[in-house]
Write an enzyme that holds these catalytic residues in place. Structure first.
Site, mmCIF file in Angstrom:
data_model
loop_
_atom_site.group_PDB
_atom_site.id
_atom_site.type_symbol
_atom_site.label_atom_id
_atom_site.label_comp_id
_atom_site.label_asym_id
_atom_site.label_seq_id
_atom_site.Cartn_x
_atom_site.Cartn_y
_atom_site.Cartn_z
ATOM 1 N N ASP A 75 -11.977 32.166 19.252
ATOM 2 C CA ASP A 75 -12.522 31.674 17.809
ATOM 3 C C ASP A 75 -12.478 30.082 18.048
ATOM 4 O O ASP A 75 -11.752 29.820 18.514
ATOM 5 C CB ASP A 75 -11.403 32.415 16.892
ATOM 6 C CG ASP A 75 -10.178 31.718 16.873
ATOM 7 O OD1 ASP A 75 -9.482 31.684 18.027
ATOM 8 O OD2 ASP A 75 -9.457 31.292 15.794
ATOM 9 N N GLU A 140 -6.590 32.026 16.367
ATOM 10 C CA GLU A 140 -5.640 30.963 16.631
ATOM 11 C C GLU A 140 -5.722 29.713 15.619
ATOM 12 O O GLU A 140 -5.130 29.218 15.307
ATOM 13 C CB GLU A 140 -5.909 30.492 18.215
ATOM 14 C CG GLU A 140 -4.908 29.645 18.863
ATOM 15 C CD GLU A 140 -4.893 28.132 18.411
ATOM 16 O OE1 GLU A 140 -3.837 27.495 18.511
ATOM 17 O OE2 GLU A 140 -5.692 27.530 18.175
HETATM 18 ZN ZN ZN Z 1 -7.077 25.924 20.751
#
Ligand code: ZN
Length: 397
Positions: A75, A140
């Site tokens: 992501d 994340e």
């Molecule tokens: Zn990162």
């Protein structure tokens, strides 16, 4: 086709608009690279009420130990002002020796290089004597609730055990070979509220101004250093990040004042011992009469942010030396072993196995025109390939 070229691997990943929480095709692209190498791939959707469902990926090659994990995320953060980019953020355009795109360094580039390194290793030496796995999250850059934590739990539940982990986040401040992260400081936040008595500014003896109290308390938090640092860690540092009274009237003493703070702490402390130290400082300061002569101690309460990040330091020579040696062999430079910077998903992985972090140069991460030098992709692939060979050599010895 064997995904031995980090440049085409990265281009395929950048062309997937995987802004958290969207998968954007990035995990499908990664799966297409790993399958020909013989990895068995699981796509794991994690859910939690009140948060978007997140797709993650776990892939493993081999069934025996020793077991090396590569961890990261596909992501990316939003592109910001798309018109400000020199090249569209999901185009993977190459100009003057650099590839442009959101995620180029943070951290699709790291994934692209590790895939290429494993592919080259297999091409030259066959499968490693042991196992390699990819633990890749799509959460994340978001709340990190449906990502690495749940993926680790899911994998551990089905019996996965790891001997070491490399996280491919961008760790180099200026050029490849600068820095390996071997630990991270902890992070703890809280909010203090001081309760006073509202009243007329002309009759302060009938009121109790909480602004005096909040100044005393925040001063006590900032006053003296928490520690002097250690060989491997900077000194712990507290920043008061806001003081809020929200009072619009000049002739009214407000009823309440509050302040928030964040502290980045080293391994002198645990989150618990640090909380105790902060409360002790606040209690002492509450009794100080400098700003409030003849008054009762300041009345305050404190609310801690629910999920502190715990400090950790990796002490695993096989892992650190394999990586450090690989960096030196390829770049001729001895990387600094560091614990600086913010937190990362390594803080979750450290509960399962020793973990270190090394990736690209972080300079353009999260910025408009995020980009990576093509030469760096080749160099990092070389470092990762040397690391894999060294680590398995070490583990077999
Ligand atoms: Zn990162």
């Amino acid at each position: 086709m064997f995904p031995t070229d980090p440049i085409s691997n990265l281009a395929a990943l950048i062309r997937c608009p995987s802004v958290t929480p969207a998968e954007g095709g990035a995990l499908t692209a990664l799966e297409a690279m790993l399958a020909p190498l013989g990895f068995s791939v699981d796509r794991v959707v994690a859910k939690e009420a009140g948060t978007p469902d997140i797709e993650n990926l776990y892939a493993r090659l081999g069934a025996e130990g020793p077991h090396l994990m590569f961890a990261g995320h596909t992501d990316v953060v939003p592109v910001g002002d798309e018109a400000a980019w020199s090249h569209p953020p999901f185009s993977a355009a190459i100009a003057r020796g650099e590839m442009y795109g959101r995620g180029a360094v943070d951290m699709k580039g790291g994934i692209a290089c590790f895939v290429a390194a494993v592919a080259r290793h297999i091409e030259k030496h066959g499968r490693p004597k042991g196992s390699i796995s990819f633990l890749i999250t799509g959460d994340e850059e978001g709340p990190a609730i449906n990502g690495t934590v749940k993926l680790l739990e899911w994998a551990a539940q089905k019996g996965e055990r790891w001997d070491a982990c490399l996280v491919g986040e961008p760790t180099n401040p200026e050029s490849l070979g600068d820095m390996i992260k071997i630990g991270r400081r902890g992070s703890l936040s809280g909010r203090i509220t001081v309760h006073g008595v509202q009243g007329h500014a002309a009759y302060p003896h009938l009121a109790d101004n909480p602004v005096r109290g909040i100044l005393q308390l925040t001063q006590a938090l900032m006053d003296s250093a928490f520690d002097a640092g250690t060989d491997t860690f900077q000194p712990s540092n507290l920043e008061v990040t806001t003081i809020d009274v929200g009072n619009a009237a000049v002739n009214v003493i407000p009823a309440r004042a509050s302040a928030a703070f964040n502290i980045r702490f080293n391994d002198h402390w645990t989150a618990e011992s640090l909380k105790a130290e902060i409360v002790a400082r606040l209690d002492r300061a509450a009794k100080d009469e400098t700003l409030r002569p003849g008054r009762q101690p300041v009345k305050y309460d404190i609310v801690w942010n629910e999920r502190p990040s715990h400090v950790f330091l990796t002490r695993n020579n096989a892992l650190i030396d394999s990586l450090s040696g690989a960096v030196e062999a390829v770049t001729g430079r001895q990387p600094k072993l560091s614990t600086t910077g913010g937190t990362s998903d390594a803080r979750f992985i450290k509960d399962y196995c020793p973990v270190v972090e090394f990736g690209l140069v972080g300079q353009t991460m999260h910025m408009v025109d995020e980009r990576v030098a093509i030469a760096d992709l080749e160099t990092l692939t070389g470092i990762y390939e040397a690391f894999v060979a060294r680590w398995f050599g070490h583990a077999a010895a």
